[in-house]
Scaffold this motif. Sequence first.
Motif, PDB file in Angstrom:
ATOM      1  N   PRO A  51      27.408  18.077  29.564  1.00 41.73           N
ATOM      2  CA  PRO A  51      27.247  16.227  29.376  1.00 41.73           C
ATOM      3  C   PRO A  51      25.949  15.873  28.526  1.00 41.73           C
ATOM      4  O   PRO A  51      24.798  17.842  28.606  1.00 41.73           O
ATOM      5  N   LYS A  55      23.041  10.447  28.440  1.00 42.52           N
ATOM      6  CA  LYS A  55      24.027  10.224  28.935  1.00 42.52           C
ATOM      7  C   LYS A  55      24.095   8.869  30.312  1.00 42.52           C
ATOM      8  O   LYS A  55      23.325   9.767  31.466  1.00 42.52           O
ATOM      9  N   CYS A  64      31.568  15.974  32.540  1.00 42.58           N
ATOM     10  CA  CYS A  64      31.652  16.693  31.295  1.00 42.58           C
ATOM     11  C   CYS A  64      33.253  17.662  31.830  1.00 42.58           C
ATOM     12  O   CYS A  64      34.172  16.718  32.651  1.00 42.58           O
TER      13      CYS A  64
END
Length: 134
Positions: A51, A55, A64
């Motif tokens: 990721p 985020k 992810c």
Amino acid sequence: MIEVGEYKVKEGLYYTKDHEWVQVLDDGNVLVGITDYAQKELGDLAYVELPEVGKEVSRGDVLCEVESVKAVSEVYAPVSGKVVEVNEELEDSPELLNEDPYENWIAKIEPYNLKEELKELMDAESYAKYLESL
């Protein structure tokens, strides 16, 4: 370490039914990874799409993806928060998750509502019982 058949469950962590684990750090952040069950079911991991730092995720969002020779699987955020660090070693060596899924975390998250969300997760003993039911 609790053993359930061929699977290992590390004590002191929290677990999801989707086979992610959470380790609460002294600074209040959490590490997130996949369980021994998950890495064995996936097979040899070929790629980890980490990721992005910064985020923001809600519990249950896709954090992810991990790609193995068998399939591409989503890793879900076990807690809500902001990704503050990722394990960059996994970019070049995704197999580290196969070698030791509990030492090789995927992301560090600064949680927003940790105390409440931990109540939704399983401890090692509960997760071991959950594995026995699969």
